[in-house]
Design a protein around this motif. Structure first.
Motif, PDB file in Angstrom:
ATOM      1  N   ARG A   5      -2.173   5.932   0.495  1.00 56.56           N
ATOM      2  CA  ARG A   5      -2.041   6.380   1.896  1.00 56.56           C
ATOM      3  C   ARG A   5      -3.197   5.924   2.772  1.00 56.56           C
ATOM      4  NH1 ARG A   5      -2.170  12.373   1.582  1.00 56.56           N
ATOM      5  NH2 ARG A   5      -2.048  12.384   3.842  1.00 56.56           N
ATOM      6  N   SER A   6      -4.414   6.113   2.248  1.00 54.48           N
ATOM      7  CA  SER A   6      -5.589   5.793   3.082  1.00 54.48           C
ATOM      8  C   SER A   6      -5.623   4.304   3.385  1.00 54.48           C
ATOM      9  CB  SER A   6      -6.885   6.190   2.377  1.00 54.48           C
ATOM     10  OG  SER A   6      -6.793   7.522   2.001  1.00 54.48           O
ATOM     11  N   ASP A   7      -5.237   3.483   2.412  1.00 55.26           N
ATOM     12  CA  ASP A   7      -5.201   2.035   2.658  1.00 55.26           C
ATOM     13  C   ASP A   7      -4.182   1.724   3.760  1.00 55.26           C
ATOM     14  OD1 ASP A   7      -7.117   1.555   0.811  1.00 55.26           O
ATOM     15  OD2 ASP A   7      -5.773   0.787  -0.755  1.00 55.26           O
ATOM     16  N   ALA A   8      -3.039   2.397   3.683  1.00 57.44           N
ATOM     17  CA  ALA A   8      -1.999   2.166   4.707  1.00 57.44           C
ATOM     18  C   ALA A   8      -2.545   2.529   6.088  1.00 57.44           C
ATOM     19  CB  ALA A   8      -0.753   2.990   4.384  1.00 57.44           C
ATOM     20  N   ALA A  57       7.347   7.076   1.251  1.00 59.04           N
ATOM     21  CA  ALA A  57       6.993   5.942   2.105  1.00 59.04           C
ATOM     22  C   ALA A  57       7.197   6.293   3.580  1.00 59.04           C
ATOM     23  CB  ALA A  57       7.842   4.734   1.719  1.00 59.04           C
ATOM     24  N   SER A  58       8.352   6.883   3.914  1.00 61.61           N
ATOM     25  CA  SER A  58       8.607   7.224   5.323  1.00 61.61           C
ATOM     26  C   SER A  58       7.579   8.236   5.818  1.00 61.61           C
ATOM     27  CB  SER A  58      10.016   7.817   5.497  1.00 61.61           C
ATOM     28  OG  SER A  58      10.986   6.854   5.217  1.00 61.61           O
ATOM     29  N   GLY A  59       7.122   9.119   4.922  1.00 64.45           N
ATOM     30  CA  GLY A  59       6.096  10.104   5.293  1.00 64.45           C
ATOM     31  C   GLY A  59       4.811   9.395   5.702  1.00 64.45           C
ATOM     32  N   VAL A  60       4.425   8.354   4.959  1.00 64.83           N
ATOM     33  CA  VAL A  60       3.190   7.622   5.292  1.00 64.83           C
ATOM     34  C   VAL A  60       3.375   6.871   6.620  1.00 64.83           C
ATOM     35  CG1 VAL A  60       1.536   5.886   4.511  1.00 64.83           C
ATOM     36  CG2 VAL A  60       2.582   7.417   2.848  1.00 64.83           C
ATOM     37  N   VAL A  61       4.582   6.329   6.827  1.00 64.19           N
ATOM     38  CA  VAL A  61       4.839   5.631   8.097  1.00 64.19           C
ATOM     39  C   VAL A  61       4.691   6.607   9.273  1.00 64.19           C
ATOM     40  CG1 VAL A  61       6.647   4.483   9.466  1.00 64.19           C
ATOM     41  CG2 VAL A  61       6.211   3.763   7.114  1.00 64.19           C
ATOM     42  N   ALA A  67       0.847  -1.204   0.000  1.00 62.52           N
ATOM     43  CA  ALA A  67       0.000   0.000   0.000  1.00 62.52           C
ATOM     44  C   ALA A  67       0.881   1.253   0.000  1.00 62.52           C
ATOM     45  CB  ALA A  67      -0.912  -0.007   1.225  1.00 62.52           C
ATOM     46  N   ILE A  68       1.936   1.210   0.793  1.00 58.87           N
ATOM     47  CA  ILE A  68       2.803   2.387   0.902  1.00 58.87           C
ATOM     48  C   ILE A  68       3.557   2.627  -0.410  1.00 58.87           C
ATOM     49  CG2 ILE A  68       4.931   3.181   2.034  1.00 58.87           C
ATOM     50  CD1 ILE A  68       3.771   2.201   4.672  1.00 58.87           C
ATOM     51  N   LEU A  69       4.079   1.549  -0.988  1.00 54.73           N
ATOM     52  CA  LEU A  69       4.856   1.711  -2.230  1.00 54.73           C
ATOM     53  C   LEU A  69       3.960   2.134  -3.396  1.00 54.73           C
ATOM     54  CD1 LEU A  69       7.360  -1.292  -2.010  1.00 54.73           C
ATOM     55  CD2 LEU A  69       7.825   1.135  -1.635  1.00 54.73           C
TER      56      LEU A  69
END
Ligand code: B12
Length: 352
Positions: free
Chosen positions: A157-160, A206-210, A151-153
């Motif tokens: 975002r919303s799925d993550a 990706a790190s932003g979503v984390v 999801a992140i890659l």
């Protein structure tokens, strides 16, 4: 840090540009002017890489742990291997650096630097280390890690966010989600970047979503009753990695501490002053790479100078210490812990 090693590190610092240029000129002479395969871009790349190598060497000799330098060389070999590039130019760069140091540095002090270079050169008789994917490991929450990574890659975002909140709803503790799902996921991003499979822009995304996931999880936090204790959490000067400090802060808060995050790349004087301003009971200092170790030692020293016998204990952590469990002593810390849950236990011992 030992005085001799520190002195040698200072010599490496003060001669940084000249030593790197000297080594690179030797290398060019040997290659008859051809560009190095290790830094195919330009002369500047090779010079920058060589300077970075010298800084790692300085960290190794200052702490008395040559493994820090060897590890960095092995990291470079691994990067080359994954790009199907030979490491022979890297070996040549090390040989030229050794010759340059032997000529430029006083013979009575150069020993530890030359030994570290020899240790690194000895590794070239074995194949480059492999870089295993976390996805091939048998981790407890593998299906979720895979789902979240995808999801992140794919920038969903919303799925993550949903996957992480569902994990919390399913009864997994905040600590488990952070340390057993998000931490390995960040590790995998690092592996992919190191292999050349992920661009910097993709890692940033990706790190932003984390980070967003971590913020969402905070909403689920149920902290214990306050302990009336304050911990200051920061990343060492020069260290831009701060996701670990966020996870650390959440663990301290869940354990009833007031956790104040002072951010990444914090200057020594500001940390020292903050310990007084916030009446800190503990400092937790995050160190991600070998090159941050000397600045970390300076930060610790500065806090001790400034606060004298009122200095709070200083706990350190981060990847360099997990590979070398005695390293924390060399930078003058009061203790070390492997991860966020054990940091909280160690804090109790040091300042509880
Ligand atoms: C995201 C990331 C970045 C981001 C950071 C964004 C941010 N806001 O944090 C950015 C883009 C800034 C970055 C930059 C760089 N990065 Co980077 N990065 C990463 C990556 C992919 C994830 C880091 C992360 O969030 N990890 C998750 C956290 C939770 O893990 P952690 O920090 O280790 O923390 C845990 C424990 O170590 C411990 N802990 C941590 N701190 C403390 C403190 C205390 C007191 C205690 C007790 C415990 C403790 O507890 C935590 C949780 O349990 C890693 C890969 C990896 N394996 O980690 C590479 C990685 C760390 N980066 C790497 C590199 C090379 C770089 C750059 C040099 C790249 C470049 N050429 O510019 C720069 C250096 C910048 C600098 N000056 O610091 C390499 C380092 C290799 C090495 N040994 O030298 C790695 C390992 C990638 C790789 N596989 O090659 N990076």
């Amino acid at each position: 840090m030992n005085q001799k090693g520190r002195h040698l590190a200072q010599l490496l610092d003060s001669g940084l540009g000249a030593l790197a240029a000297g080594a690179v000129m030797r290398e060019r002479e040997q290659l008859n002017g051809a560009a190095s395969a290790f830094s195919p871009g330009s002369f500047d790349d090779l010079l920058g890489d060589t300077e970075n190598r010298i800084l790692n060497l300085a960290a190794a000799v200052a702490t008395g742990f040559p493994e820090i330098f060897v590890d960095q060389v092995q990291w470079s070999r691994c990067c080359l291997d994954h790009r199907h590039l030979s490491d022979e130019h890297l070996a040549l760069n090390l040989i030229c650096l050794k010759e340059e140091l032997q000529e430029a540095l006083p013979s009575e002090v150069q020993g530890p630097a030359v030994e570290a270079l020899d240790m690194a050169l000895a590794c070239f008789t074995s194949p480059a280390p492999t870089l295993p994917s976390i996805l091939d490991c048998d981790l407890d929450h593998m299906p979720r890690i895979r789902q979240l990574l995808l999801a992140i890659l794919e920038a969903r975002r919303s799925d993550a966010h949903r996957i992480v909140l569902e994990a919390a709803d399913s009864g997994l503790s905040l600590s488990t989600i952070q340390t057993e799902i998000l931490c390995p996921l960040q590790g995998e991003l690092g592996v992919m970047w190191q292999r050349g499979e992920l661009g910097i822009h993709e890692e940033h995304l990706a790190s932003g979503v984390v980070k967003e996931c971590l913020t969402l999880l905070r909403g689920q936090m149920r902290p214990k009753l306050t302990r009336g204790k304050t911990v200051l959490i920061c990343s060492a000067k020069g260290n831009l990695h701060d996701i670990g400090t966020q996870i650390l802060a959440d663990h301290f808060e869940m354990d009833g501490w007031q956790a104040l995050r002072l951010g990444a790349n914090l200057p020594s004087n500001d940390l020292a002053k903050a310990t007084l301003d916030f009446e800190a009971d503990l400092v937790a200092l995050s160190v991600t790479m070998g090159i941050h170790l000397r600045d970390s030692a300076n930060m610790i020293e500065r806090v001790r100078e400034f606060r004298a016998e009122e200095a709070p204990p200083i706990l350190v952590g981060g990847p360099p210490f997990s590979k070398l469990p005695e390293l924390w002593r060399a930078i003058g810390a009061d203790g070390y812990a492997l991860d966020a849950p054990s940091a909280v236990r160690k804090a109790e011992e040091l300042a509880g």
